[in-house]
Every structure is written in C-alpha cells, then in structure tokens.
Design an enzyme around this catalytic site. Structure first.
Site, PDB file in Angstrom:
ATOM      1  N   CYS A 199      -3.538  54.180  57.499  1.00 13.91           N
ATOM      2  CA  CYS A 199      -3.274  54.508  58.916  1.00 13.91           C
ATOM      3  C   CYS A 199      -4.063  55.723  59.412  1.00 13.91           C
ATOM      4  O   CYS A 199      -4.046  56.019  60.608  1.00 13.91           O
ATOM      5  CB  CYS A 199      -1.787  54.729  59.141  1.00 13.91           C
ATOM      6  SG  CYS A 199      -0.811  53.296  58.684  1.00 13.91           S
TER       7      CYS A 199
ATOM      8  N   HIS B 166      -1.168  58.938  65.439  1.00 13.93           N
ATOM      9  CA  HIS B 166      -0.895  57.641  64.806  1.00 13.93           C
ATOM     10  C   HIS B 166       0.517  57.195  65.211  1.00 13.93           C
ATOM     11  O   HIS B 166       1.415  58.004  65.400  1.00 13.93           O
ATOM     12  CB  HIS B 166      -1.008  57.766  63.285  1.00 13.93           C
ATOM     13  CG  HIS B 166      -0.548  56.526  62.577  1.00 13.93           C
ATOM     14  ND1 HIS B 166      -1.009  55.280  62.915  1.00 13.93           N
ATOM     15  CD2 HIS B 166       0.371  56.337  61.582  1.00 13.93           C
ATOM     16  CE1 HIS B 166      -0.422  54.375  62.147  1.00 13.93           C
ATOM     17  NE2 HIS B 166       0.430  54.987  61.341  1.00 13.93           N
TER      18      HIS B 166
ATOM     19  N   ASN C 220       3.444  49.649  64.413  1.00 11.00           N
ATOM     20  CA  ASN C 220       2.446  50.372  63.629  1.00 11.00           C
ATOM     21  C   ASN C 220       1.356  49.375  63.239  1.00 11.00           C
ATOM     22  O   ASN C 220       1.616  48.451  62.478  1.00 11.00           O
ATOM     23  CB  ASN C 220       3.137  50.958  62.389  1.00 11.00           C
ATOM     24  CG  ASN C 220       2.190  51.687  61.468  1.00 11.00           C
ATOM     25  OD1 ASN C 220       0.970  51.642  61.635  1.00 11.00           O
ATOM     26  ND2 ASN C 220       2.738  52.367  60.479  1.00 11.00           N
TER      27      ASN C 220
END
Ligand code: UT7
Length: 322
Positions: A112, A249, A279
């Site tokens: 990520c 993020h 996500n």
C-alpha cells in the site's frame, strides 16, 4: 533545480459495486460495524476475467481522454502487489500497448506504500536526468486474493487503477522532500511466492489469501505515518502548520483522522475516498488525489503531503508544492 511534479492523473474502477449489505449476507458482520470501525461503505470488484493490465490500460485511456499525449513517455513504473504474470512485467505490457520504443519499464511491489515509493523513485529519476516523462501506473485486483471467510479482512479491499503523468519543472514547484522506510514483518502476508508456492489444490486455501493482524497493523500504521511525516517535514525545513493538504493511504478512516488531528488539519483538508473504494493498495493515494483535484480542494502553491503505509511493512511520504 528540476523538481518532479504530478502533471495529470486519471483513474479507472470496475463497474461492480460491493456494498456492506453484501458482506452481511456472507459473513457475521454488519454495516454499522464496518462503517464505524473502518469508514468503508462500498468497494469495487473486477470481473473474474478482468486483468490488472486491462484495468491499467483503461486508466491510461482515461488519462489520454483528458488530452494527455503519452508519445514521449520514457519511463513506465508500476508498483503493484497483484500481478497478472511473474513476467513480462505489467509496465512492459503497457509499453507495448502504447507502442513506445525508447522507454524503460519496471514493476515493483511496496504494497500500500506503492504510490509514494513510486513517486519518490520517479522523483530521483527525474532529478538525476535519467527520465523526463514518466507514466506511473497503479493497478490492483485485490479481490482475487481475498479470504471471503475472514470478516477482519474481506470487507476492506477493492479493485482500481490510476495513471499519473509525472514530469519535471524548474519554477520551484514539485517534490520538495521524500521519506521511505521498510521493515520485514509478517503481520500482513500474501503467499504464493517461492517460499510458499501455490499448488493447484491450494488455490482457494486460506494460506494463499490475504492475511492480516489488523490491530497490530493499525497501531504500527499510526506510529509510522507520524514518524514519516516528521522526517519528510524536517528534510524540507517545514513544520506541520505549513501543510495545506493531506493525501493519505486509504486503509481506515480512524487512522486518517488520528494522523490529521496530529498534523492539525481539519478533515476538509484531507482527501478521503475509502468510503467509496475501500483499500485498493497502491491505487488508494491516486484515487484520493484525483478526487481532491476534481473537487478543486488543492490550490496551486499548496504544500501537499502524501503518506502511505503498507504490508511488508513499508511506509513513506512525499512533500510537494502543488
Ligand atoms: O493497507 C495496509 C495497512 N492496513 C491497515 O493499516 C489496516 C489496519 N487495521 C485496521 O484497519 C483495523 O484493525 C481492522 C479494520 C482490520 C479491524 O478493526 P479493529 O477495530 O482493529 O478490530 P479488531 O481486529 O481489534 O477486532 C475487534 C472485534 C473482534 O471481536 P472480539 O474478538 O472482540 O469478539 C473481531 O472479531 O471485532 C471483530 N471483528 C468484526 N466484527 C464485525 C473484526 N472484523 C469484524 C467485522 N464485523 N467485519
């Protein structure tokens, strides 16, 4: 001095929307828990036959639809954790699709943190003169790796692609400072590599789906977000109060709110898209940036902070004058 900056960005998300009600129908969970503990309301899911190449190319086409000419791209960087092939690289396939001859193409994985790791790597390539016009493509099909029986992770992830055009400028705007760190850790794991190769009979086994110790990861994310922000600000000689917009993020709204509070930014100055897209690993920061730009939330000259945290662990920040 030449500084790297994000000249344009576009995205693509698959059509299929999974809402929290869907998870109520397959798992012992409920909309209220998911919304209050994560902030996620919906996420996108790619078709079974939809590859990260196809999603990535759609994002590239959306960039071209904005009038962006990609014929002088000399570098393609793809930070992805969900590859179609071990090789050829996704970046190489995109180079071929765009018919680019004088170009180098590279995939890597930083989970990520992919967007920030790629942005920082590209910054170094541009500052050194190696690259002039860089296509950074993030494309992730995380739903193929979801353990649909694990309520702690299944609800979190979605599929998406973003295409960013990064080039240099000499008027003082662009990337001011970068920070990257990583630390070996097995708190988030996706098997299938040579340490634990996947066999036909394992394909649907839990050991070959995303595994995460959520609580530990959450604590570490808040800590390293903050540490990375402190370092990148120190490198640029800036302080928290100089930051005008934050593009983090998109893992958990509570992580974002905790970090925003520490920076001292109201949530209007923080981009949040996880409510719509969940996500989506390396694409999350690009989706959040694109959304902020579409809503005119970032003004020229604003000091913009990007921070990522991902499995591995990996974390990093970029500080950019927009
Ligand atoms: O992108 C890479 C980096 N990733 C992250 O930064 C993610 C960080 N972690 C998180 O976002 C959160 O830890 C999660 C959303 C994954 C989990 O939230 P949490 O508040 O940390 O929950 P927890 O894991 O501590 O679990 C608390 C309780 C447990 O039940 P018991 O043991 O207290 O009875 C879980 O079984 O919540 C339960 N639970 C759920 N309940 C309903 C876990 N998932 C769910 C669910 N629905 N989907």
């Amino acid at each position: 001095m030449k500084r790297a900056y994000i000249k344009n960005i576009a995205y693509y998300v698959p059509e299929k929307i999974l809402d929290n009600k869907y998870f109520e129908s397959i798992l012992d969970t409920n909309n209220e828990w998911i919304v209050t503990r994560t902030g996620i309301e919906t996420r996108r899911m790619a078709r079974e036959d939809e590859t990260i190449f196809e999603m990535g190319l759609n994002a590239v086409k959306n960039l071209q639809n904005k009038g962006v000419d990609l014929s002088d791209i000399d570098t393609i960087i793809v930070p992805t954790v969900t590859k179609d092939y071990i090789f050829p690289s996704m970046a190489g396939q995109i180079q071929k699709a765009l018919g680019l001859k004088h170009c180098f193409a590279l995939d890597f994985s930083a989970a990520c943190s992919g967007y920030v790791y790629a942005l920082n790597t590209i910054t170094a390539l541009i500052e050194s003169g190696q690259s002039k016009n860089v296509l950074m493509l993030c494309s992730e099909k995380l739903t193929k790796d979801i353990n649909w029986k694990d309520r702690g992770t299944a609800i979190l992830f979605g599929d998406a692609a973003t295409a960013s055009l990064i080039t240099g400028r000499e008027d003082g705007r662009g990337v001011l400072a970068m920070d990257m760190q990583s630390e070996p850790d097995l708190t988030i794991v996706l098997n299938g590599g040579s340490a634990c190769p996947i066999r036909a009979e394992d394909c649907d086994g839990a050991d070959f789906k995303i595994y995460m110790e959520g609580g530990e990861t959450f604590k570490r994310a808040v800590t390293e977000f903050s540490n990375s922000i402190d370092r990148v600000l120190a490198k640029a000689g800036k302080s928290l109060s100089d930051v005008k917009f934050f593009v983090p993020h998109q893992a958990n709204l509570r992580i974002i709110q905790a970090v925003a509070k520490r920076i001292g930014l109201p949530m209007e100055k923080v981009s949040v898209t996880l409510n719509k897209f969940g996500n989506s690993s390396s694409t999350s920061i690009g989706l959040a940036l694109n959304d902020a730009l579409e809503k005119n939330k970032i003004k020229d000259g604003d000091l913009v902070l990007f921070t990522g945290f991902g499995g591995g662990f990996t974390w990093g920040s970029t500080l950019m004058i927009w």
